[in-house]
Design a protein around this motif. Structure first.
Motif, PDB file in Angstrom:
ATOM      1  N   CYS A 126      33.101  47.441  47.399  1.00  0.00           N
ATOM      2  CA  CYS A 126      32.583  47.423  46.018  1.00  0.00           C
ATOM      3  C   CYS A 126      32.877  46.084  45.360  1.00  0.00           C
ATOM      4  N   LEU A 127      33.807  46.015  44.453  1.00  0.00           N
ATOM      5  CA  LEU A 127      34.075  44.790  43.693  1.00  0.00           C
ATOM      6  C   LEU A 127      34.845  43.725  44.451  1.00  0.00           C
ATOM      7  N   LEU A 128      35.648  44.101  45.399  1.00  0.00           N
ATOM      8  CA  LEU A 128      36.541  43.160  46.050  1.00  0.00           C
ATOM      9  C   LEU A 128      35.846  41.932  46.648  1.00  0.00           C
TER      10      LEU A 128
ATOM     11  N   GLY B 148      47.437  43.798  45.022  1.00  0.00           N
ATOM     12  CA  GLY B 148      46.818  44.947  45.670  1.00  0.00           C
ATOM     13  C   GLY B 148      45.629  45.435  44.860  1.00  0.00           C
ATOM     14  N   PHE B 149      44.593  45.875  45.571  1.00  0.00           N
ATOM     15  CA  PHE B 149      43.398  46.445  44.944  1.00  0.00           C
ATOM     16  C   PHE B 149      43.249  47.873  45.443  1.00  0.00           C
ATOM     17  N   PHE B 150      43.240  48.812  44.500  1.00  0.00           N
ATOM     18  CA  PHE B 150      43.123  50.218  44.878  1.00  0.00           C
ATOM     19  C   PHE B 150      42.710  51.031  43.663  1.00  0.00           C
ATOM     20  N   HIS B 151      42.336  52.261  43.921  1.00  0.00           N
ATOM     21  CA  HIS B 151      42.020  53.188  42.837  1.00  0.00           C
ATOM     22  C   HIS B 151      43.332  53.760  42.329  1.00  0.00           C
ATOM     23  N   LEU B 152      43.561  53.595  41.048  1.00  0.00           N
ATOM     24  CA  LEU B 152      44.799  54.058  40.434  1.00  0.00           C
ATOM     25  C   LEU B 152      44.657  55.518  40.048  1.00  0.00           C
ATOM     26  N   MET B 153      45.576  56.321  40.529  1.00  0.00           N
ATOM     27  CA  MET B 153      45.581  57.741  40.181  1.00  0.00           C
ATOM     28  C   MET B 153      46.482  57.948  38.974  1.00  0.00           C
TER      29      MET B 153
ATOM     30  N   GLN C 224      36.112  50.570  35.910  1.00  0.00           N
ATOM     31  CA  GLN C 224      36.187  52.018  35.726  1.00  0.00           C
ATOM     32  C   GLN C 224      34.851  52.594  36.129  1.00  0.00           C
ATOM     33  N   GLU C 225      34.910  53.668  36.878  1.00  0.00           N
ATOM     34  CA  GLU C 225      33.670  54.302  37.294  1.00  0.00           C
ATOM     35  C   GLU C 225      33.796  55.811  37.112  1.00  0.00           C
ATOM     36  N   PRO C 226      32.688  56.445  36.750  1.00  0.00           N
ATOM     37  CA  PRO C 226      32.744  57.894  36.587  1.00  0.00           C
ATOM     38  C   PRO C 226      32.777  58.578  37.952  1.00  0.00           C
ATOM     39  N   LEU C 227      33.436  59.705  37.991  1.00  0.00           N
ATOM     40  CA  LEU C 227      33.434  60.517  39.198  1.00  0.00           C
ATOM     41  C   LEU C 227      32.485  61.689  38.979  1.00  0.00           C
ATOM     42  N   ILE C 228      31.764  62.046  39.985  1.00  0.00           N
ATOM     43  CA  ILE C 228      30.863  63.193  39.887  1.00  0.00           C
ATOM     44  C   ILE C 228      31.156  64.133  41.038  1.00  0.00           C
ATOM     45  N   ALA C 229      30.822  65.369  40.852  1.00  0.00           N
ATOM     46  CA  ALA C 229      30.913  66.362  41.923  1.00  0.00           C
ATOM     47  C   ALA C 229      29.484  66.742  42.291  1.00  0.00           C
TER      48      ALA C 229
END
Length: 185
Positions: free
Chosen positions: A104-106, A144-149, A165-170
């Motif tokens: 993605c962005l990296l 480090g590049f990662f998704h922060l929980m 920031q990106e929205p999450l969908i199900a």
């Protein structure tokens, strides 16, 4: 011998006059003369021929002048290099990432970084988020590049900046049993 002695010598060699050299160095003439004499004593070489009318460089003084200029240029270069390294413009950067960031962005972030700092060697480490956090603490990673929980927001010993920031969908099949429950959320 100190670097200032070399600078004193260069000033006298360029001015061929102790008074003018002292003025250029913002010091009195007698201490400058003493420093040059001490330098000559230390290296056991006469650098100047002194007469009442003028001073001249000896052959040894001319050779010493060339080498002294090289030494001071190298010292100046070392200082500039250290400052560039301190600012992160040269050196090595160890980058941690997880597979979801790799596509993605990296790539765009690192392309811009490489354009700005072409003399920095980039080293890549693909690691899960928890391993990156530990590697950052252990100083095995620089960034480090990662998704922060949400459970990681309390990482007080590390500095973090949100870069995306990106929205999450199900996504579910149209007739899935959870579909009705999700419509009420």
């Amino acid at each position: 011998m100190e670097l200032r002695h070399l600078r004193y010598f260069i000033a006298v060699a360029e001015e061929l006059n102790f008074s003018r050299a002292a003025k250029r160095l913002h010091m009195a003439q007698p201490p400058l003369s003493q420093q040059i004499r001490a330098l000559e004593d230390e290296i056991e070489v006469q650098l100047f021929d002194r007469t009442k009318q003028a001073i001249q460089l000896t052959w040894a003084g001319q050779a010493f002048l060339e080498e002294t200029r090289l030494i001071l240029a190298q010292v100046d270069n070392a200082v500039k290099t250290a400052k560039r390294a301190s600012r992160g413009e040269i050196g090595r950067l160890i980058v941690g990432f997880n597979s979801s960031m790799a596509n993605c962005l990296l790539p765009d972030i690192l392309r811009v970084y490489r354009d700005r700092f072409p003399k920095v060697e980039l080293t890549w480490r693909e690691l899960a988020t928890s391993l990156q956090l530990q590697a950052l603490r252990d100083r095995h990673l620089d960034v480090g590049f990662f998704h922060l929980m949400s459970s990681m927001v309390q990482e007080s010993d590390l500095c973090s900046v949100t870069i995306w920031q990106e929205p999450l969908i199900a996504a579910l099949p149209e007739n899935h049993r959870l579909l009705m429950k999700l419509k009420f959320l």
